[in-house]
Design a protein around this motif. Structure first.
Motif, PDB file in Angstrom:
ATOM      1  N   ARG A 293      43.936  22.791  29.133  1.00  0.00           N
ATOM      2  CA  ARG A 293      43.882  22.432  27.449  1.00  0.00           C
ATOM      3  C   ARG A 293      45.038  20.728  27.782  1.00  0.00           C
ATOM      4  O   ARG A 293      44.317  19.714  27.407  1.00  0.00           O
TER       5      ARG A 293
ATOM      6  N   ALA B 268      38.737  27.119  32.401  1.00  0.00           N
ATOM      7  CA  ALA B 268      38.685  26.754  31.163  1.00  0.00           C
ATOM      8  C   ALA B 268      38.606  25.403  31.124  1.00  0.00           C
ATOM      9  O   ALA B 268      38.304  24.805  29.041  1.00  0.00           O
TER      10      ALA B 268
ATOM     11  N   ARG C  36      41.465  30.511  36.458  1.00  0.00           N
ATOM     12  CA  ARG C  36      41.797  30.369  34.671  1.00  0.00           C
ATOM     13  C   ARG C  36      41.623  28.974  34.557  1.00  0.00           C
ATOM     14  O   ARG C  36      40.821  28.876  33.252  1.00  0.00           O
TER      15      ARG C  36
ATOM     16  N   ASP D  42      34.956  25.845  29.857  1.00  0.00           N
ATOM     17  CA  ASP D  42      34.895  25.713  28.401  1.00  0.00           C
ATOM     18  C   ASP D  42      34.833  25.190  27.648  1.00  0.00           C
ATOM     19  O   ASP D  42      34.639  25.385  26.114  1.00  0.00           O
TER      20      ASP D  42
ATOM     21  N   ALA E 225      45.002  28.149  31.097  1.00  0.00           N
ATOM     22  CA  ALA E 225      44.024  28.317  29.937  1.00  0.00           C
ATOM     23  C   ALA E 225      44.954  26.873  28.874  1.00  0.00           C
ATOM     24  O   ALA E 225      44.165  25.584  29.131  1.00  0.00           O
TER      25      ALA E 225
END
Length: 412
Positions: free
Chosen positions: A308, A23, A19, A26, A304
């Motif tokens: 970030r 991410a 993930r 993304d 996720a």
């Protein structure tokens, strides 16, 4: 390593690591993203291993992303190798095949491994479940006429018991504690699950330790401290999990029931983050209590969040823990940590569905535990999760009455 582009390196190609890699793309990160895993498979979800995949005709991997998607997103997936050392000064990871990966930021998503039963006598028919390969080996024994002994009455053991019964095997669950699901599940709800298993023909033995195990390669014999003996064609050991921290410890990172990270998932080295089962972190909703969570949603959320923060977001973890298990058509869902509560308010939803609300001494809602058929408790548990996150103090009368909608409490 001269001339090699640095970038984001993720060690651990499971739910959390997979993930995180997705991410990063993304979030429009354009540098190199490398995902390293020790299994030969694509990143996949582990919960189905003890549920759907086990009870189905042929177990299948539920992949997080296909080869095509990884290629489309320019995520380099290195499989079937292990990370063996971190050189923090050089910002590089050495792999078991001898290659070296330089990094700008490193994410450790190494997960956990089954806790070993510290006894002599274990052989090839005493097994653990962690990987898809483990699932295939166990599934081969789950058929009518076979006797399955499950050591440990936690989520994994009970989910496997349900799957084994569905496939016709005879099942005995052995739990040394006074009841099943001692960790994190209220006794009242554990009793409902206990009764469901008994109704399906599972034999559950609680409060009795194991004196000895003998595995001759064809049969396992388990002698209990109380004198009872169980014979089985397969013994599945599910007595918890321990975080995989070896590479982090050898690199000098702080370890505290897992790789210790701060609220932003940074380890004691600011360029190395850790997320998922392998790390312990402060839970803001409980005043910074340090916990380690072995949960599917936590792995997703922290993967996720780590992505970030690898890109400089500086965002603190703020989620409320959430756990679930499906057995015999019953869905168990828990939001928050029930051991934070000092009193319980019961709410009956009808058709056997019930939610227990756990309140702190000051009246704050700190957890909600629910069980019922299908998705009977899902909506109210989700609303309770939001109330917990807002540190709400709803009245016990409102929580206990179906006449009061939880959504109205949230609005208030």
């Amino acid at each position: 390593m001269i001339g090699m582009a640095r970038g984001m390196v993720i060690i651990g190609a499971g739910e959390c690591g997979g993930r995180a890699a997705m991410a990063l793309r993304d979030l429009r990160y354009e540098g190199p993203v490398t995902l390293v895993g020790d299994e030969p498979h694509l990143p996949y979800e582990r919960p189905p291993l003890s549920k759907d995949a086990m009870a189905s005709e042929v177990p299948e991997i539920k992949a997080i992303a296909s080869d095509a998607i990884l290629a489309e997103k320019s995520i380099r997936h290195i499989h079937s190798v292990q990370a063996v050392a971190i050189d923090r000064a050089a910002h590089a990871v050495r792999l078991s095949d001898g290659s070296v990966l330089p990094y700008d930021k490193l994410l450790l998503a190494t997960g956990s491994t089954p806790r070993k039963l510290p006894m002599p006598g274990l052989g090839p028919r005493c097994v653990y479940l962690r990987t898809f390969a483990d699932a295939l080996a166990i599934r081969a024994h789950l058929s009518a006429g076979n006797r399955i002994a499950i050591i440990g009455g936690g989520f994994i053991g009970l989910e496997l018991a349900a799957a084994a019964r569905k496939l016709g095997a005879a099942v005995t669950v052995i739990e040394a504690q006074p009841r099943i699901l001692m960790r994190g599940v209220p006794a009242e709800i554990a009793e409902i699950i206990h009764d469901a298993h008994v109704a399906e023909g599972v034999k559950i033995l609680c409060g009795d330790g194991i004196a000895s195990i003998s595995d001759n390669g064809k049969e396992v014999r388990i002698a209990l401290a109380g004198g009872q003996e169980i014979s089985a064609d397969l013994a599945i050991i599910g007595i918890g999990a321990v975080p995989v921290t070896g590479i982090a410890a050898e690199a000098g990172l702080t370890i505290d029931n897992g790789i210790a990270v701060d609220a932003e998932l940074r380890s004691s080295d600011p360029d190395i983050l850790a997320a998922g089962d392998c790390c312990s972190f402060p839970l803001a909703v409980y005043g910074g209590r340090r916990v380690r969570l072995e949960a599917w949603r936590n792995a997703q959320e922290q993967g996720a969040l780590a992505a970030r923060n690898m890109l400089g977001a500086g965002e603190a973890h703020a989620a409320v823990p959430w756990f679930w298990s499906d057995q015999y058509g019953l869905s168990l869902q828990i939001a928050g940590l029930s051991d934070e509560g000092r009193s319980i308010v019961r709410r009956d939803l009808g058709d056997g569905a019930v939610i227990l609300f756990h309140l702190a001494e000051d009246g704050r809602l700190v957890a909600a535990s629910g069980i019922g058929p299908g998705n009977a408790v899902a909506r109210d548990i989700r609303l309770a999760e939001m109330l917990i996150g807002k540190r709400a103090k709803p009245s016990p009368e409102a929580l206990g009455s179906q006449a009061f909608k939880l959504k109205s409490l949230l609005a208030a």
